[in-house]
Each structure stands twice: as C-alpha cells, then as structure tokens.
Design an enzyme around this catalytic site. Structure first.
Site, PDB file in Angstrom:
ATOM      1  N   SER A  84       0.919  -1.217   0.021  1.00  0.00           N
ATOM      2  CA  SER A  84      -0.078  -0.087   0.056  1.00  0.00           C
ATOM      3  C   SER A  84       0.836   1.235   0.041  1.00  0.00           C
ATOM      4  CB  SER A  84      -1.013  -0.023   1.290  1.00  0.00           C
ATOM      5  OG  SER A  84      -2.089   0.757   0.859  1.00  0.00           O
ATOM      6  N   ASP A 201      -9.940  -4.422  -4.858  1.00  0.00           N
ATOM      7  CA  ASP A 201      -9.102  -3.416  -3.874  1.00  0.00           C
ATOM      8  C   ASP A 201      -9.956  -1.887  -4.002  1.00  0.00           C
ATOM      9  OD1 ASP A 201      -5.736  -2.814  -3.305  1.00  0.00           O
ATOM     10  OD2 ASP A 201      -7.232  -1.757  -2.637  1.00  0.00           O
ATOM     11  N   HIS A 231      -7.944  -5.165  -0.474  1.00  0.00           N
ATOM     12  CA  HIS A 231      -6.746  -4.609  -0.512  1.00  0.00           C
ATOM     13  C   HIS A 231      -5.427  -5.432   0.374  1.00  0.00           C
ATOM     14  CE1 HIS A 231      -4.225  -1.144  -0.476  1.00  0.00           C
ATOM     15  NE2 HIS A 231      -4.019  -1.062   1.016  1.00  0.00           N
TER      16      HIS A 231
HETATM   17  O1  LIG Z   1      -1.217   2.470   3.152  1.00  0.00           O
HETATM   18  C1  LIG Z   1      -2.131   2.314   3.279  1.00  0.00           C
HETATM   19  C2  LIG Z   1      -3.198   3.324   2.845  1.00  0.00           C
HETATM   20  C3  LIG Z   1      -4.257   3.772   3.842  1.00  0.00           C
HETATM   21  C4  LIG Z   1      -5.199   4.952   3.458  1.00  0.00           C
HETATM   22  C5  LIG Z   1      -5.048   5.423   2.009  1.00  0.00           C
HETATM   23  N1  LIG Z   1      -5.814   6.182   1.405  1.00  0.00           N
HETATM   24  C6  LIG Z   1      -5.184   6.428   0.444  1.00  0.00           C
HETATM   25  C7  LIG Z   1      -5.669   7.353  -0.644  1.00  0.00           C
HETATM   26  C8  LIG Z   1      -6.372   8.703   0.233  1.00  0.00           C
HETATM   27  C9  LIG Z   1      -6.560   9.683  -0.773  1.00  0.00           C
HETATM   28  C10 LIG Z   1      -5.486  10.154  -1.648  1.00  0.00           C
HETATM   29  C11 LIG Z   1      -4.704   9.091  -2.455  1.00  0.00           C
HETATM   30  C12 LIG Z   1      -4.381   8.028  -1.171  1.00  0.00           C
HETATM   31  O2  LIG Z   1      -4.128   5.463   0.213  1.00  0.00           O
HETATM   32  C13 LIG Z   1      -4.006   5.174   1.337  1.00  0.00           C
HETATM   33  C14 LIG Z   1      -3.105   3.677   1.764  1.00  0.00           C
HETATM   34  N2  LIG Z   1      -2.801   1.438   4.318  1.00  0.00           N
HETATM   35  C15 LIG Z   1      -2.157   0.087   4.522  1.00  0.00           C
HETATM   36  C16 LIG Z   1      -3.662  -0.574   4.512  1.00  0.00           C
HETATM   37  N3  LIG Z   1      -4.006  -1.006   6.077  1.00  0.00           N
HETATM   38  C17 LIG Z   1      -5.505  -1.139   6.015  1.00  0.00           C
HETATM   39  C18 LIG Z   1      -6.020  -1.765   7.087  1.00  0.00           C
HETATM   40  N4  LIG Z   1      -5.400  -3.141   7.419  1.00  0.00           N
HETATM   41  C19 LIG Z   1      -6.010  -4.253   7.541  1.00  0.00           C
HETATM   42  N5  LIG Z   1      -7.369  -4.065   7.652  1.00  0.00           N
HETATM   43  C20 LIG Z   1      -7.916  -5.326   7.804  1.00  0.00           C
HETATM   44  C21 LIG Z   1      -7.454  -6.423   8.141  1.00  0.00           C
HETATM   45  C22 LIG Z   1      -6.012  -6.487   8.179  1.00  0.00           C
HETATM   46  N6  LIG Z   1      -5.311  -5.391   7.664  1.00  0.00           N
HETATM   47  C23 LIG Z   1      -3.979  -3.039   7.075  1.00  0.00           C
HETATM   48  C24 LIG Z   1      -3.329  -2.373   5.804  1.00  0.00           C
HETATM   49  C25 LIG Z   1      -4.086   0.896   4.025  1.00  0.00           C
END
Ligand SMILES: O=C(c1ccc2nc(C3CCCCC3)oc2c1)N1CC(N2CCN(c3ncccn3)CC2)C1
Length: 265
Positions: A84, A201, A231
């Site tokens: 991510s 995703d 995702h």
């Molecule tokens: O790196 C990110 C992430 C989070 C939010 C984001 N929003 C954007 C957009 C926002 C608008 C402008 C352009 C970018 O990109 C993102 C990346 N991560 C890591 C991810 N997390 C999510 C929750 N996770 C999770 N959830 C449930 C079960 C296991 N892990 C871990 C990983 C999200």
C-alpha cells in the site's frame, strides 16, 4: 547457515512492521534476513500518529536503513517488499538506490489514487483545507473493506499499535504527493518486479499496478491478480494469503544468485 539474502519490509499507513511477522517468519525459515522499521508517527516510532510533514521523510528513513544493512551485510542480494503506502515508499526508495536492489515485491501498492476518492475537485479541496485545518479528519478506513478475513479484521481492530483515528487531510495530501512522485519515478524503474493486487481493492486501485506494468523499463516483471480479493492480500482469506506467500517465496528463490548487483557488472 549463511543467509540467502536480505529483505526489507515496508509497512503501510496506519499499521506497523510487527503486522508482517508471519511473512517475516516464513522468509526467515528460507534463510533470508528480514528487516523493517515503523515509519515516523507509526507503531513504536515517535511522532504524531499518521502525520508527516513531507512524504520524503519515509523514503529518507528507508534509504538510511537500507544503507546501514547494506554496510553490515555486503555481498548479499537485497530485496524490498512494500504494501500500500509502503509500496509507494519502496518504489521511491528503489528510485534513490536502484543499484542496491535485486528486486522489488509490491502488495497492492499505492501507485494511483482511487479515482472515486481522489477526484480533481476533492484533491483541490483537500489541498486548500490542508492549509486551513491540517488536522481535519477525512474519516477512518473500515477494515471490513480491506479484508474478507473476519479474524484478520478483528485482530487489526484491536491492535493497540495500529492508528485507529481518522486520516488527517494533511496526511492525505502527502499521499497524493507520493502518487505524483511515484508517477515520475516509474519510467526510471528497471528492477525485477513482482506485483500482487486484488480486483476488488477499494483503497489502492488495481489500475495503478496495470499502469506500473506498462510504464516501467523492467524486463523481469510479473503481475499476479487475485480475483475478488480486497486490499490487504497478505491478511486476506486463507486461500489468498497462502498463495501470496507462496508466490513471494518462489519468486525470490528463482532470483537468488542470478541478479545480485555484484554479479551484474
Ligand atoms: O497504506 C495504506 C493506505 C491507507 C489509506 C489510504 N488512502 C489512500 C488514498 C487517500 C486519498 C488520496 C490518495 C491516497 O491511500 C491509502 C493507503 N494502508 C495500509 C492499509 N491497511 C488497511 C488496514 N489493514 C487491515 N485491515 C483489515 C485487516 C487487516 N489489515 C492493514 C493495511 C491501508
């Protein structure tokens, strides 16, 4: 036992590096030396939660960690695995130290913003708001929209080292800045690449991985698409996550020894 190689794991926004313990243990079992750190404002590192004045701080710290480990383990092939936002950091770290890496693995990387969440109108509003109210919350991510694995959703939801607050508008602007920098870096990217992305995703659009495959110079590039997966592929339903781990392990094993920088003169 001599280590096969080094792997630098780069975590994403709001999470921390201990969430990659399963992957790290699997790779350690194959005699890789795995290293990682919590980005500023994440996990056990200092700084206001999920806040950064400039996205490059994450890249700077990653380059410093890579330089340190390279000094201590000269001669071992070095790979990076980013998820991510961590995928964007990995791409930009590789852009600064291309000669150091034997390959890059990206799990649902942030390459382009989701077109629904980052329309030009919303981006403009976010940039204005970021100057006026930088801590204004854009809301939280529903972990149920990130993984279909209810146990993983629960574990994430109760993890005290995870940031469960809303995304600050100033942080969202930094993520947008990251996508702009990634777009400029992609034409320079020529390292062996393994990309893994789910078709459902909702956070980091799979179109970003398709764009990456079409834009980079790498001859050795693979995109593995997971139908109907969300995702967090490494924290998804068992059949998905097991496949992800197997893909990573076999991809690494096929590239150990033949792409190490010292033997590419
Ligand atoms: O790196 C990110 C992430 C989070 C939010 C984001 N929003 C954007 C957009 C926002 C608008 C402008 C352009 C970018 O990109 C993102 C990346 N991560 C890591 C991810 N997390 C999510 C929750 N996770 C999770 N959830 C449930 C079960 C296991 N892990 C871990 C990983 C999200």
């Amino acid at each position: 036992m001599i280590d096969e190689g080094l792997i630098f794991i780069v975590h994403g926004a709001g999470e921390h590096c201990l969430r990659y313990t399963d992957l790290a243990e699997a790779l350690t079992g194959l005699n890789y030396l795995v290293f990682s750190h919590d980005h500023v404002g994440h996990g056990q590192s200092e700084g206001d939660r999920m806040t950064v004045s400039d996205f490059h701080i994450y890249v700077r710290d990653s380059v410093q960690h890579v330089d340190l480990m390279r000094k201590e383990h000269a001669g071992l092939p070095l790979f990076m695995c980013g998820h991510s936002m961590g995928g964007a950091i990995a791409i930009l770290t590789a852009d600064e130290r291309p000669e150091e890496f034997s390959g890059v693995i990206l799990i649902s990387p942030l390459v382009v913003p989701n077109p629904e969440s980052a329309t030009s109108c919303k981006v403009f509003a976010a940039k204005i708001l970021s100057h006026l109210l930088p801590n204004f919350s854009l809301g939280t991510i529903d972990p149920n929209s990130v993984s279909r694995n209810k146990e993983e959703v629960e574990a994430y939801s109760v993890d005290p080292l995870v940031y469960h607050g809303g995304m600050k508008v100033s942080f969202a602007v930094q993520l947008l800045n990251a996508t702009a920098r990634v777009e400029k870096a992609l034409p320079r990217f020529r390292l062996p690449l393994l990309l893994l992305h789910g078709t459902l995703d909702k956070l980091c659009d799979i179109r970003g991985s398709h764009i990456m495959m079409e834009t980079i110079q790498s001859e050795d590039k693979t995109l593995k698409v997971y139908e109907d997966a969300f995702h967090a592929l490494h924290k998804e339903l068992p059949e998905v996550t097991t496949s992800v781990f197997q893909e990573i392990e076999s991809w690494l094993q096929q590239r150990i020894g033949d792409t190490h920088p010292s033997n590419t003169e």
